[in-house]
Scaffold this motif. Structure first.
Motif, PDB file in Angstrom:
ATOM      1  N   TRP A   1       0.991  -1.436  -6.455  1.00  0.00           N
ATOM      2  CA  TRP A   1       1.035  -0.163  -5.725  1.00  0.00           C
ATOM      3  C   TRP A   1      -0.325   0.497  -5.886  1.00  0.00           C
ATOM      4  CZ3 TRP A   1       5.867   2.676  -4.365  1.00  0.00           C
ATOM      5  CH2 TRP A   1       5.653   3.991  -3.944  1.00  0.00           C
ATOM      6  N   LYS A   2      -1.090   0.575  -4.811  1.00  0.00           N
ATOM      7  CA  LYS A   2      -2.422   1.185  -4.890  1.00  0.00           C
ATOM      8  C   LYS A   2      -2.531   2.306  -3.864  1.00  0.00           C
ATOM      9  CE  LYS A   2      -5.244  -2.657  -6.660  1.00  0.00           C
ATOM     10  NZ  LYS A   2      -4.291  -3.776  -6.671  1.00  0.00           N
ATOM     11  N   GLU A   3      -2.946   3.481  -4.323  1.00  0.00           N
ATOM     12  CA  GLU A   3      -3.152   4.631  -3.439  1.00  0.00           C
ATOM     13  C   GLU A   3      -4.635   4.742  -3.118  1.00  0.00           C
ATOM     14  OE1 GLU A   3      -1.190   8.227  -4.605  1.00  0.00           O
ATOM     15  OE2 GLU A   3       0.555   7.152  -5.427  1.00  0.00           O
ATOM     16  N   ARG A   4      -4.975   4.675  -1.838  1.00  0.00           N
ATOM     17  CA  ARG A   4      -6.364   4.738  -1.398  1.00  0.00           C
ATOM     18  C   ARG A   4      -6.811   6.196  -1.229  1.00  0.00           C
ATOM     19  NH1 ARG A   4      -7.770  -0.292  -2.768  1.00  0.00           N
ATOM     20  NH2 ARG A   4      -6.452  -1.873  -1.761  1.00  0.00           N
ATOM     21  N   GLU A   5      -8.128   6.404  -1.176  1.00  0.00           N
ATOM     22  CA  GLU A   5      -8.681   7.756  -1.034  1.00  0.00           C
ATOM     23  C   GLU A   5      -8.287   8.400   0.293  1.00  0.00           C
ATOM     24  OE1 GLU A   5     -12.871   7.873  -1.707  1.00  0.00           O
ATOM     25  OE2 GLU A   5     -12.703   7.192  -3.790  1.00  0.00           O
TER      26      GLU A   5
ATOM     27  N   ASN B   1      -1.109   0.956  -0.449  1.00  0.00           N
ATOM     28  CA  ASN B   1      -0.912  -0.495  -0.346  1.00  0.00           C
ATOM     29  C   ASN B   1       0.210  -0.902  -1.289  1.00  0.00           C
ATOM     30  OD1 ASN B   1      -3.344  -0.271   1.082  1.00  0.00           O
ATOM     31  ND2 ASN B   1      -3.960  -2.320   0.471  1.00  0.00           N
ATOM     32  N   ILE B   2       1.262  -1.510  -0.757  1.00  0.00           N
ATOM     33  CA  ILE B   2       2.404  -1.930  -1.578  1.00  0.00           C
ATOM     34  C   ILE B   2       2.604  -3.435  -1.406  1.00  0.00           C
ATOM     35  CG2 ILE B   2       4.902  -1.714  -1.942  1.00  0.00           C
ATOM     36  CD1 ILE B   2       4.660   1.178  -0.866  1.00  0.00           C
ATOM     37  N   LEU B   3       2.674  -4.126  -2.535  1.00  0.00           N
ATOM     38  CA  LEU B   3       2.979  -5.557  -2.541  1.00  0.00           C
ATOM     39  C   LEU B   3       4.333  -5.743  -3.209  1.00  0.00           C
ATOM     40  CD1 LEU B   3       2.314  -8.614  -2.326  1.00  0.00           C
ATOM     41  CD2 LEU B   3       1.110  -8.406  -4.512  1.00  0.00           C
TER      42      LEU B   3
ATOM     43  N   PHE C   1       0.645   0.324   3.873  1.00  0.00           N
ATOM     44  CA  PHE C   1       0.415  -1.090   4.201  1.00  0.00           C
ATOM     45  C   PHE C   1       1.334  -1.883   3.291  1.00  0.00           C
ATOM     46  CE2 PHE C   1      -1.618  -5.191   3.312  1.00  0.00           C
ATOM     47  CZ  PHE C   1      -1.722  -5.690   4.601  1.00  0.00           C
ATOM     48  N   LEU C   2       2.275  -2.607   3.892  1.00  0.00           N
ATOM     49  CA  LEU C   2       3.302  -3.311   3.120  1.00  0.00           C
ATOM     50  C   LEU C   2       3.110  -4.820   3.236  1.00  0.00           C
ATOM     51  CD1 LEU C   2       5.968  -3.206   1.471  1.00  0.00           C
ATOM     52  CD2 LEU C   2       7.191  -3.192   3.667  1.00  0.00           C
ATOM     53  N   GLU C   3       2.984  -5.477   2.095  1.00  0.00           N
ATOM     54  CA  GLU C   3       2.850  -6.930   2.054  1.00  0.00           C
ATOM     55  C   GLU C   3       4.063  -7.516   1.332  1.00  0.00           C
ATOM     56  OE1 GLU C   3      -0.355 -10.353   0.547  1.00  0.00           O
ATOM     57  OE2 GLU C   3      -0.793  -8.212   0.261  1.00  0.00           O
TER      58      GLU C   3
END
Length: 294
Positions: free
Chosen positions: A217-221, A226-228, A270-272
């Motif tokens: 789980w990464k939160e961009r600026e 982004n979720i994997l 963005f889901l992967e």
């Protein structure tokens, strides 16, 4: 806070009677996944309803059924433990002839020394005269605090049900901040929203063989998240079914899940998704513990 009421309410019943639908309707927000397939709920999910003079902490429990694997045993134990730990039990049933499993549940509740409220759900599917004999039958089988006919899907009778619950609550302070509606972390709800779409897009045994885990789980600026997530199944054949021809089914699952996740998080996502095999994981106690089931 004099006059303030608070307490825990277990929403109990057989699989697919509408427990998660009721919780979502009461909260006005989706925190529990809903499908037409039984045994959708696997974990105890807390939903918090705050009113001016009360705080009701609902526990949406897995449906009580006769388990066929270790995961089922864990689910039933979770549901039974919840009944013992709360202030009030809300038993949900459908407006149908009382079956043996519901009778077993009534026997279980007779050993519980706390108020039990009966909600007869899905009244939109029957005519009113058909309800009266059923209400009478239930009232002779068990000493319910009150019997309330409702439609969780359409909200009919839900306000009355809330009033009955609040009347039965003990006096006490709020247990949670008044702006909190669940104790579940976002990752858990996101994983459940993905599992909901897998269940809706697949048939037969596949839906119940699925577990979803958010692994990154990464939160961009720019606000994008982004979720994997991994979708675990028990057999290679199930993996192929979920992926579908040319990856089309997995793509559809991802598109629908992403819409619900974006609505939950109120931001772009963005889901992967990856599908992986963990052989017979529902009957492997070590894998179950690894996946968070106790």
């Amino acid at each position: 806070m004099k006059g303030f009421k608070s307490g825990y309410v277990a929403i109990s019943g057989r699989p697919n009677v509408g427990k998660s639908t009721l919780l979502n309707t009461i909260l006005g927000q989706k925190i529990a996944i809903v499908t037409e397939k039984p045994q959708t709920t696997r974990n105890r999910i807390i939903g918090i309803k705050n009113t001016e003079n009360s705080q009701i902490i609902f526990i949406d429990t897995p449906g009580i059924h006769r388990p066929r694997h270790k995961l089922g045993e864990i689910m039933v134990r979770e549901a039974k433990d919840a009944i013992r730990d709360v202030d009030i039990v809300l038993l949900m049933v459908e407006p149908l002839k009382i079956d043996p499993e519901t009778m077993d549940l009534l026997q279980l509740l007779k050993a519980v020394d706390k108020p039990v409220i009966l909600a007869i759900n899905k009244i939109d599917k029957v005519k009113k005269p058909e309800l009266l004999p059923l209400i009478d039958h239930y009232s002779r089988l068990f000493n319910f605090r009150e019997i309330v006919p409702i439609s969780a899907l359409y909200g009919d009778g839900v306000d009355k049900l809330l009033k009955v619950i609040i009347d039965a609550l003990p006096e006490g302070p709020p247990y949670y901040p008044v702006d909190q509606i669940t104790d579940q972390v976002e990752r858990f709800i996101v994983a459940e929203l993905i599992r909901e779409q897998v269940m809706k897009h697949t048939e037969e045994e596949v839906p119940h063989s699925v577990h979803v885990e958010v692994v990154d789980w990464k939160e961009r600026e720019n606000g994008l998240i982004n979720i994997l997530a991994n979708i675990y199944v028990e057999r290679e054949s199930q993996k192929g079914i979920i992926i579908g021809k040319g990856g089309q089914r997995l793509k559809s699952i991802g598109i629908e899940a992403r819409k619900n996740i974006e609505a939950l998080l109120n931001t772009k996502v963005f889901l992967e998704l990856w599908v992986k095999v963990k052989k017979e994981w529902r009957d492997n106690i070590h894998i179950l513990r690894e996946l968070g089931f106790k």
